[in-house]
Design an enzyme around this catalytic site. Structure first.
Site: not given
Length: 368
Positions: A97, A119, A133, A205, A207, A238
């Site tokens: 995604d 997936e 995503e 990680h 956003r 990250h």
């Protein structure tokens, strides 16, 4: 008849989940595999591909510091469209995604090339969580010719969206294939942890967790360490400055909190095997850790992976400090609660997903 298959890899999770598929396809005499790296995650994805002995045939090298989504999307779309035009593949396959996947699907639509989605069918039903995503995978699903759904619930989502039943194959998740390959190796941890210490592994990680959410996560971690003398924390941080700055500012001086660079996949699997408890906003960790009998507290408001929650091996708890503390304290102090989660059961597959994907491709594209 030989079929040219373009395999797109952009991020570290994509590299992990696509590696078993690439290796399985390479074993087929009819498949000419062309691996395209968008390098959305430069070093992180390169390391994973190297672990599995995969070297990209094409490298778009899209990564730029502090890149904006619109810029990345534009560069990915233009670059992938060019590669598709130059290679004239019979099909393109990508996983998940990310922006790379959405751009690959769009480029295939423009070029009228079959797009195969690994997936497929994951949904949070919240366009803002995870961002971007959820948008990316919805776009990919509208375009895909063949959908490799990891679970029965993912298949149901696709059927609800009017995807033809014959275009969906439930395969299991390829991350379990990769996990089994790597977990069999005896790989070292990045830091020494005494045998009598309980390790809490942390990854953050996304956003949507930048800013106050990640600060709350750090405060909860610090309190858990202060309350439990035998707990040490390992956090592969990250590289995004929105993560590194906060983590080092709030946790960097505590001797039992180990802030390390992002780990090679093999090292991260070793850390999951050694961990007592995992706190993460990662999608892949929700799939991998249950197979290793490690409880996961998911630091998100929504998840597109409800199967592990329904099975009781993962909990979706968000980023509020008090909530993290309540669940963390329970799993660090209540042995029965811990055993109920640490059962070693995974609803995401048996390690043979990539083989099912290859068979589905053969049935669709080689049978005629």
């Amino acid at each position: 008849m030989t079929k040219t298959i373009l395999c797109i890899v952009g991020t570290r999770p994509e590299a992990i989940k696509m590696a078993p598929v690439i290796l399985a396809l390479r074993r087929e005499p009819w498949a000419k595999v062309v691996v395209v790296a968008t390098a959305q995650h430069r070093e992180l994805a390169d390391e994973v591909l190297s672990l599995f002995g995969i070297e990209p045939d094409v490298d778009l090298d899209l990564m730029q510091p502090n890149q904006k989504l619109a810029d990345l999307t534009a560069r990915a779309l233009v670059g992938l469209d060019r590669v598709i035009g130059e290679t004239s593949p019979d099909m393109v396959i990508a996983q998940g995604d990310t922006t790379s996947v959405m751009a690959a699907a769009t480029a295939c639509f423009y070029r009228q090339v079959p797009f195969l989605h690994v997936e497929a069918g994951l949904r949070s039903f919240d366009m803002q969580n995870p961002f971007p995503e959820e948008f990316n995978r919805i776009v990919a699903s509208r375009i895909a010719t063949l959908h490799f759904a990891p679970t029965a619930s993912a298949r149901r989502h696709l059927l609800d969206e009017k995807v033809p039943e014959g275009d969906i194959v439930v395969t299991g998740n390829t991350v379990i294939d990769a996990l089994h390959m790597v977990a069999a190796q005896d790989l070292p941890l990045p830091v020494a942890i005494a045998p009598d210490r309980r390790l809490v592994l942390v990854t953050v990680h996304r956003r949507e967790n930048f800013g106050e959410p990640i600060q709350g996560i750090c405060r909860a971690i610090l309190t858990l360490v202060e309350e439990h003398d035998d707990v040490e924390v390992l956090w592969p941080v990250h590289p995004n400055p929105n993560v590194t700055g906060v983590a080092h500012a709030l946790l960097g001086t505590n001797p039992r909190v180990h802030l390390v660079k992002p780990q090679p996949y093999g090292g991260f699997v070793a850390a999951m095997k050694r961990a007592h408890l995992i706190l993460s906003d990662s999608g892949g960790v929700q799939e991998e850790a249950p197979a290793l009998a490690r409880p996961v507290l998911v630091l998100r408001r929504e998840t597109e992976r409800p199967e592990a929650i329904e099975a009781g091996v993962v909990r979706l708890i968000g980023t509020d400090s008090d909530v993290i503390l309540r669940h963390g304290r329970e799993l660090l102090s209540d042995a029965d609660a811990y055993r109920r989660m640490a059962r070693g059961e995974s609803p995401y597959g048996d390690g043979h997903a990539s083989g099912r994907i290859v068979e589905a491709i053969k049935a669709r594209f080689l049978s005629s």
